[in-house]
Write a protein that holds these residues in place. Structure first.
Motif: not given
Length: 267
Positions: A177-195
């Motif tokens: 909902q905040r525009g961050l990708p959540v596919s299996d290949d992209e989820i770690m990148g999104s978690l890193l972006a948040v952190a």
């Protein structure tokens, strides 16, 4: 004063003796509640054992209620509401850990005085505990076959938990909902972006920390529980047929949210 007592009561308000309709005991169903502790032996500590485990089940019921609300709040974008529910969840889970100390006031000899009467009943058969695990992300269809004493209503609850979204699913929805990708290949990148961008995503970071605290505190309870079991029965088999402490010890390494733990290595 000089006025009729009822005149001082605001319209629509009938509290306590003013209303006379509901008592403490009736509201909480105290007689029914206190009738549920039914020891199977004359051993004096069996009442303690039953009471502690019934209290656990009451806490499990509340945790399921609160975690459902947290999940639905995340799914609906109400992250502040989810965080409020998690604060309550963490407080209850700390009580679960502390409650083990009460059970440990029972000596192994006192437990052995009635343990034979429990077979084949076992904490393994707690349907609500399995619901908590399923809701948190540890879904295992094999439990349905192993819970031989569960009735159809209990099995239906577990099947529903297997089919419905988990807490992690709801968190992924909050990320997307905040525009961050959540596919299996992209989820770690999104978690890193948040952190790494707390200025933009601090609410999502704090919510991830709430999830991790839920995971960590549940693991603390498992560890404390197996220590208690080892203290009471050593390496004896469980009353339900499991290997007892070795089985429980193996479950202390489980994680609800492994990616949040793995995230630490990427920071």
């Amino acid at each position: 004063m000089g006025h009729n007592a009822d005149a001082a009561v605001p319209p629509g308000r009938r509290f306590g003796e003013e209303g006379g309709r509901l008592s403490y005991g009736a509201y909480l169903r105290i007689p029914e509640l206190l009738a549920q502790q039914r020891p199977q032996s004359e051993a004096p500590d069996e009442l303690l054992f039953i009471t502690i485990h019934q209290v656990y089940e009451l806490w499990f019921k509340l945790l399921l209620h609160e975690l459902e609300k947290a999940r639905d709040a995340m799914d609906g974008g109400e992250l502040w509401q989810a965080r409020h529910q998690f604060r309550r969840v963490h407080a209850v889970e700390r009580v679960l850990v502390q409650q083990v100390e009460v059970l440990e006031t029972m000596t192994p000899q006192d437990f052995l005085a009635f343990r034979a009467h429990l077979s084949p009943a076992s904490g393994f058969q707690s349907v609500q505990f399995r619901e908590l695990e399923f809701l948190s992300g540890l879904k295992d269809t094999g439990y349905l076959a192993r819970l031989r004493d569960a009735d159809e209503a209990e099995l239906a609850r577990l099947r529903r938990r297997l089919d419905e979204p988990t807490l992690w699913d709801a968190y992924l929805t909050a990320l997307s909902q905040r525009g961050l990708p959540v596919s299996d290949d992209e989820i770690m990148g999104s978690l890193l972006a948040v952190a790494r961008d707390r200025r933009s995503y601090d609410d999502l970071w704090q919510l991830a920390e709430d999830l991790l605290t839920h995971d960590e505190t549940a693991a603390q309870w498992r560890t404390r529980h197996v220590q208690m079991v080892e203290r009471q029965i050593g390496t004896k088999s469980g009353t339900g047929g499991s290997t007892g402490a070795p089985y429980l010890r193996g479950r202390t390494r489980l994680h609800y949210f492994p990616l949040l733990w793995e995230l630490r290595a990427w920071l």
